[in-house]
Design a protein around this motif. Structure first.
Motif, PDB file in Angstrom:
ATOM      1  N   TRP A 102     -15.325  21.587   6.537  1.00 31.49           N
ATOM      2  CA  TRP A 102     -13.988  21.453   5.945  1.00 31.49           C
ATOM      3  C   TRP A 102     -13.309  20.166   6.391  1.00 31.49           C
ATOM      4  CZ3 TRP A 102     -14.109  24.916   2.422  1.00 31.49           C
ATOM      5  CH2 TRP A 102     -14.720  26.137   2.652  1.00 31.49           C
ATOM      6  N   MET A 103     -12.595  19.553   5.478  1.00 25.16           N
ATOM      7  CA  MET A 103     -11.776  18.386   5.787  1.00 25.16           C
ATOM      8  C   MET A 103     -10.318  18.818   5.640  1.00 25.16           C
ATOM      9  SD  MET A 103     -11.751  15.245   6.726  1.00 25.16           S
ATOM     10  CE  MET A 103     -13.239  14.382   6.287  1.00 25.16           C
ATOM     11  N   TYR A 104      -9.549  18.598   6.702  1.00 26.50           N
ATOM     12  CA  TYR A 104      -8.142  18.985   6.725  1.00 26.50           C
ATOM     13  C   TYR A 104      -7.252  17.748   6.737  1.00 26.50           C
ATOM     14  CZ  TYR A 104      -9.568  23.745   7.709  1.00 26.50           C
ATOM     15  OH  TYR A 104     -10.116  24.996   7.622  1.00 26.50           O
ATOM     16  N   TYR A 105      -6.112  17.850   6.065  1.00 25.86           N
ATOM     17  CA  TYR A 105      -5.159  16.747   5.974  1.00 25.86           C
ATOM     18  C   TYR A 105      -3.790  17.197   6.449  1.00 25.86           C
ATOM     19  CZ  TYR A 105      -8.727  14.344   3.346  1.00 25.86           C
ATOM     20  OH  TYR A 105      -9.900  13.740   2.994  1.00 25.86           O
ATOM     21  N   LEU A 159      -3.457   7.871  -0.043  1.00 23.79           N
ATOM     22  CA  LEU A 159      -2.447   8.229   0.960  1.00 23.79           C
ATOM     23  C   LEU A 159      -2.911   7.880   2.368  1.00 23.79           C
ATOM     24  CD1 LEU A 159      -1.289  11.650  -0.506  1.00 23.79           C
ATOM     25  CD2 LEU A 159       0.085   9.556  -0.345  1.00 23.79           C
ATOM     26  N   LYS A 160      -4.181   8.104   2.629  1.00 24.31           N
ATOM     27  CA  LYS A 160      -4.726   7.792   3.958  1.00 24.31           C
ATOM     28  C   LYS A 160      -4.763   6.284   4.173  1.00 24.31           C
ATOM     29  CE  LYS A 160      -8.268   9.094   7.169  1.00 24.31           C
ATOM     30  NZ  LYS A 160      -9.482   9.840   7.426  1.00 24.31           N
ATOM     31  N   ARG A 195       0.836  -1.218   0.000  1.00 28.18           N
ATOM     32  CA  ARG A 195       0.000   0.000   0.000  1.00 28.18           C
ATOM     33  C   ARG A 195       0.862   1.256   0.000  1.00 28.18           C
ATOM     34  NH1 ARG A 195      -4.068  -2.766   3.393  1.00 28.18           N
ATOM     35  NH2 ARG A 195      -2.706  -2.393   5.150  1.00 28.18           N
ATOM     36  N   THR A 196       1.911   1.248   0.789  1.00 29.54           N
ATOM     37  CA  THR A 196       2.790   2.419   0.879  1.00 29.54           C
ATOM     38  C   THR A 196       3.517   2.657  -0.437  1.00 29.54           C
ATOM     39  OG1 THR A 196       3.086   2.116   3.258  1.00 29.54           O
ATOM     40  CG2 THR A 196       4.741   3.441   2.113  1.00 29.54           C
TER      41      THR A 196
END
Length: 128
Positions: free
Chosen positions: A65-68, A51-52, A6-7
């Motif tokens: 809002w969604m923050y990363y 990425l998550k 996955r990475t």
């Protein structure tokens, strides 16, 4: 082994590497990442999901809002090392330097206005 796959898959895309680069040391909302990458919201969301899923980034929701941000405490030692290596490797590239300058301009725009502009025009133009 699955986590390693996955990475490595997550790191096999220039836009995902760009996202990791601009998240270094900061938290950004989706609208800011869309403005930087000039990609469709659905495409940026897909990159963020990958990425998550690879546990390279974390997210939080605040209102609408969604923050990363880069993965914090829960990140594996292997992911921490690969992220550090990646950021060192790209830190002097032209693309990284351009993205760093561009994100500073994008950060000057209120996210509410930025998102509104994107919704209205369907474009990544930020007026800066």
């Amino acid at each position: 082994m699955r986590q390693i796959v996955r990475t490595t898959k997550a790191l096999a895309d220039e836009n995902r590497i760009r996202i990791l680069g601009v998240l270094s040391g900061r938290e950004l909302c989706v609208c800011q990442l869309i403005a930087l990458l000039c990609l469709a919201p659905s495409t940026v969301s897909k990159h963020l999901s990958i990425l998550k899923n690879a546990r390279l980034i974390d997210s939080r929701k605040q209102g609408r809002w969604m923050y990363y941000r880069l993965a914090g405490q829960r990140v594996s030692r292997a992911n921490a090392e690969v992220t550090a290596w990646l950021l060192r490797s790209v830190s002097e590239t032209d693309r990284f330097l351009q993205d760093s300058q561009r994100i500073e301009e994008i950060l000057k725009i209120d996210p509410e206005i930025l998102c509104s502009q994107q919704n209205r025009s369907g474009s990544c133009e930020t007026g800066s």
